[in-house]
Design a protein around this motif. Structure first.
Motif, PDB file in Angstrom:
ATOM      1  N   TRP A  58       1.176  11.903 -12.175  1.00 19.50           N
ATOM      2  CA  TRP A  58       1.637  11.187 -10.979  1.00 19.50           C
ATOM      3  C   TRP A  58       1.268   9.710 -11.073  1.00 19.50           C
ATOM      4  O   TRP A  58       2.092   8.833 -10.803  1.00 19.50           O
ATOM      5  N   SER A  59       0.042   9.424 -11.473  1.00 21.04           N
ATOM      6  CA  SER A  59      -0.393   8.032 -11.604  1.00 21.04           C
ATOM      7  C   SER A  59       0.362   7.329 -12.727  1.00 21.04           C
ATOM      8  O   SER A  59       0.806   6.187 -12.580  1.00 21.04           O
ATOM      9  N   GLY A  60       0.513   8.011 -13.855  1.00 26.56           N
ATOM     10  CA  GLY A  60       1.189   7.409 -14.999  1.00 26.56           C
ATOM     11  C   GLY A  60       2.634   7.048 -14.728  1.00 26.56           C
ATOM     12  O   GLY A  60       3.170   6.104 -15.318  1.00 26.56           O
ATOM     13  N   SER A  61       3.281   7.774 -13.818  1.00 22.97           N
ATOM     14  CA  SER A  61       4.688   7.489 -13.517  1.00 22.97           C
ATOM     15  C   SER A  61       4.874   6.086 -12.949  1.00 22.97           C
ATOM     16  O   SER A  61       5.951   5.499 -13.065  1.00 22.97           O
ATOM     17  N   SER A  62       3.828   5.517 -12.346  1.00 25.02           N
ATOM     18  CA  SER A  62       3.921   4.175 -11.759  1.00 25.02           C
ATOM     19  C   SER A  62       4.104   3.095 -12.814  1.00 25.02           C
ATOM     20  O   SER A  62       4.564   1.990 -12.507  1.00 25.02           O
ATOM     21  N   ALA A  63       3.739   3.398 -14.057  1.00 22.39           N
ATOM     22  CA  ALA A  63       3.899   2.412 -15.122  1.00 22.39           C
ATOM     23  C   ALA A  63       5.367   2.200 -15.477  1.00 22.39           C
ATOM     24  O   ALA A  63       5.736   1.151 -16.016  1.00 22.39           O
ATOM     25  N   GLU A  64       6.217   3.172 -15.177  1.00 24.18           N
ATOM     26  CA  GLU A  64       7.632   3.063 -15.539  1.00 24.18           C
ATOM     27  C   GLU A  64       8.304   1.897 -14.828  1.00 24.18           C
ATOM     28  O   GLU A  64       9.164   1.222 -15.396  1.00 24.18           O
ATOM     29  N   GLY A  65       7.911   1.647 -13.589  1.00 24.73           N
ATOM     30  CA  GLY A  65       8.507   0.548 -12.836  1.00 24.73           C
ATOM     31  C   GLY A  65       7.667  -0.711 -12.820  1.00 24.73           C
ATOM     32  O   GLY A  65       8.023  -1.690 -12.154  1.00 24.73           O
ATOM     33  N   GLY A  66       6.534  -0.708 -13.532  1.00 23.85           N
ATOM     34  CA  GLY A  66       5.713  -1.905 -13.626  1.00 23.85           C
ATOM     35  C   GLY A  66       4.642  -2.051 -12.566  1.00 23.85           C
ATOM     36  O   GLY A  66       3.948  -3.074 -12.522  1.00 23.85           O
ATOM     37  N   TYR A 226      14.690   3.490 -13.494  1.00 24.89           N
ATOM     38  CA  TYR A 226      13.263   3.757 -13.682  1.00 24.89           C
ATOM     39  C   TYR A 226      12.730   4.776 -12.680  1.00 24.89           C
ATOM     40  O   TYR A 226      11.786   5.519 -12.978  1.00 24.89           O
ATOM     41  N   SER A 227      13.318   4.817 -11.470  1.00 30.16           N
ATOM     42  CA  SER A 227      12.817   5.748 -10.460  1.00 30.16           C
ATOM     43  C   SER A 227      13.118   7.193 -10.843  1.00 30.16           C
ATOM     44  O   SER A 227      12.325   8.100 -10.559  1.00 30.16           O
ATOM     45  N   TYR A 228      14.260   7.428 -11.508  1.00 29.55           N
ATOM     46  CA  TYR A 228      14.575   8.774 -11.982  1.00 29.55           C
ATOM     47  C   TYR A 228      13.579   9.199 -13.061  1.00 29.55           C
ATOM     48  O   TYR A 228      13.097  10.330 -13.076  1.00 29.55           O
ATOM     49  N   VAL A 229      13.290   8.270 -13.968  1.00 29.68           N
ATOM     50  CA  VAL A 229      12.334   8.573 -15.037  1.00 29.68           C
ATOM     51  C   VAL A 229      10.952   8.830 -14.443  1.00 29.68           C
ATOM     52  O   VAL A 229      10.255   9.770 -14.838  1.00 29.68           O
ATOM     53  N   ALA A 230      10.556   8.002 -13.471  1.00 24.02           N
ATOM     54  CA  ALA A 230       9.246   8.165 -12.837  1.00 24.02           C
ATOM     55  C   ALA A 230       9.140   9.520 -12.140  1.00 24.02           C
ATOM     56  O   ALA A 230       8.109  10.202 -12.231  1.00 24.02           O
ATOM     57  N   ASN A 231      10.192   9.921 -11.445  1.00 25.82           N
ATOM     58  CA  ASN A 231      10.181  11.227 -10.775  1.00 25.82           C
ATOM     59  C   ASN A 231      10.077  12.363 -11.788  1.00 25.82           C
ATOM     60  O   ASN A 231       9.394  13.367 -11.550  1.00 25.82           O
ATOM     61  N   TYR A 232      10.757  12.200 -12.907  1.00 23.61           N
ATOM     62  CA  TYR A 232      10.694  13.212 -13.963  1.00 23.61           C
ATOM     63  C   TYR A 232       9.272  13.330 -14.504  1.00 23.61           C
ATOM     64  O   TYR A 232       8.747  14.433 -14.692  1.00 23.61           O
ATOM     65  N   ILE A 233       8.635  12.189 -14.729  1.00 28.81           N
ATOM     66  CA  ILE A 233       7.268  12.182 -15.258  1.00 28.81           C
ATOM     67  C   ILE A 233       6.300  12.823 -14.269  1.00 28.81           C
ATOM     68  O   ILE A 233       5.403  13.578 -14.658  1.00 28.81           O
ATOM     69  N   THR A 234       6.485  12.548 -12.989  1.00 33.85           N
ATOM     70  CA  THR A 234       5.595  13.097 -11.966  1.00 33.85           C
ATOM     71  C   THR A 234       5.515  14.617 -12.039  1.00 33.85           C
ATOM     72  O   THR A 234       4.443  15.208 -11.891  1.00 33.85           O
ATOM     73  N   GLY A 235       6.642  15.260 -12.281  1.00 32.19           N
ATOM     74  CA  GLY A 235       6.666  16.719 -12.328  1.00 32.19           C
ATOM     75  C   GLY A 235       6.480  17.312 -13.711  1.00 32.19           C
ATOM     76  O   GLY A 235       6.538  18.537 -13.875  1.00 32.19           O
ATOM     77  N   LEU A 236       6.222  16.465 -14.713  1.00 34.70           N
ATOM     78  CA  LEU A 236       6.174  16.937 -16.098  1.00 34.70           C
ATOM     79  C   LEU A 236       4.847  17.601 -16.468  1.00 34.70           C
ATOM     80  O   LEU A 236       4.740  18.242 -17.511  1.00 34.70           O
TER      81      LEU A 236
END
Length: 349
Positions: A58-66, A226-236
């Motif tokens: 969840w925290s790491g997903s924030s890096a996708e959008g900077g 980036y938000s789609y990628v971040a959401n994907y990472i959150t649930g990965l």
């Protein structure tokens, strides 16, 4: 725009009185909009392996959008951030038992804030800690042990509603404690699974917004790439537990696939706004602005807006509320804008 700068990572581990392994996640950070920019350690959460993985991804997903940066404010990838914590999980520092005094109070530094207590109460009751929940509800101070009450502490200080920094102070961060890989999580890597992608198209070549087909067949604009990628990472994180070592290749495959999504045709496209959906003040104002400034028709209570490639138009329609606005191609809601948008299954390499 302000961002969080992560300068240090640390995982602590211990076995509770029942022999179950728990972890404590520590992170050294500072905010880019504060001065002086002095990194400080913070105990973020207490929990089992699943809780740690969920928080890390969840925290790491924030890096996708900077919004999450690395040392010196440098850009980082979610994969790099997650990988750093996975190394810590493999070789954590060993945490010794300690006692804490739990109470409900006011102020930002309360052990359990009064505003957060209803959720805390429900969490404690859900894991069978009704006696502790009742004592706290009655205003009592409850003395607990890290090893004896690990389940309760992980429920309270999960890093979502309450951070573990409320009981584990920064000056006690065990930076120099002994490492104990026997308490760590270092599984062998396995072959990654297939990546199932949504049906997606880009609105234009120079627009970061994407259209995704929802389960009901409608096409809607949920946000930027980036938000789609971040959401994907959150649930990965759950997939990573099933297929250890797969997160890097899965994220790359998903990101690359969205970046290569086809551009939708610009002709015969209509945005339909359902006026029966309750909207907030900002969303309602945006709909009214579009009605005033662009060519719209109202049919059976729904606003029909012909698509235009104009930049201002695209800006406004892509900010319409997702639940109220759908994009219709050729007069058919379920029509695919391009054959290339068919759902893909890619094997992560």
């Amino acid at each position: 725009m302000a961002s969080t700068v992560s300068t240090g990572k640390l995982i602590g581990a211990f076995n509770d009185v029942k022999g179950k392994t728990f972890y404590i996640i520590f992170e050294e950070t500072y905010d880019s909009n504060t001065y002086p920019r002095t990194p400080k350690w913070c105990a973020r959460a207490i929990g089992d392996l699943a809780a740690m993985m969920r928080l890390i991804f969840w925290s790491g997903s924030s890096a996708e959008g900077g919004m999450l940066k690395g040392t010196g404010g440098k850009s980082i990838t979610p994969e790099g951030y997650i990988g750093g914590f996975m190394k810590e999980l493999a070789n954590p520092v060993e945490i010794q038992d300690q006692r804490f005094e739990l109470s409900v109070g006011d102020g930002w530094d309360a052990v359990i804030g009064r505003a957060e207590f209803p959720k805390t109460l429900a969490k404690l009751e859900a894991i069978g800690e009704s006696e502790m929940a009742c004592a706290l509800d009655q205003g009592q101070t409850v003395s607990v042990s890290l090893f004896e009450h690990a389940d309760a502490l992980s429920a309270i200080f999960d890093g979502v509603d309450l951070g573990a920094w409320r009981i584990l102070k920064a000056y006690n961060t065990p930076v120099y404690a002994m490492r104990n890989p026997a308490l760590g999580y270092a599984p062998a890597k396995v072959k990654p699974p297939l990546v199932t992608l949504p049906r997606v198209v880009r609105i234009s070549q120079d627009d970061a917004n994407l259209l995704v087909q929802h389960d009901d067949g409608s096409w809607r604009c949920d946000g930027w790439n980036y938000s789609y990628v971040a959401n994907y990472i959150t649930g990965l994180w759950e997939t990573e537990l099933k297929y250890p070592g797969s997160f890097r290749s899965l994220i790359k495959s998903y990101r690359d696939a969205l970046a290569g999504a086809p551009v939708m045709p610009s002709d015969d496209v209509t945005i339909v706004v359902d006026t029966s959906v309750a909207l907030g003040a900002y969303a309602a104002e945006n709909v009214q602005r579009i009605q005033r400034e662009f060519d719209c028709k109202t049919i059976d209570g729904a606003i029909h807006i012909p698509f235009s490639a104009d930049f201002d138009f695209r800006y406004h329609v892509t900010h319409l509320p997702v639940e109220a606005a759908k994009w219709v191609f050729g007069g058919k809601e379920e029509a695919a804008p391009q054959r290339q948008a068919e759902q893909l299954c890619l094997l992560a390499s």
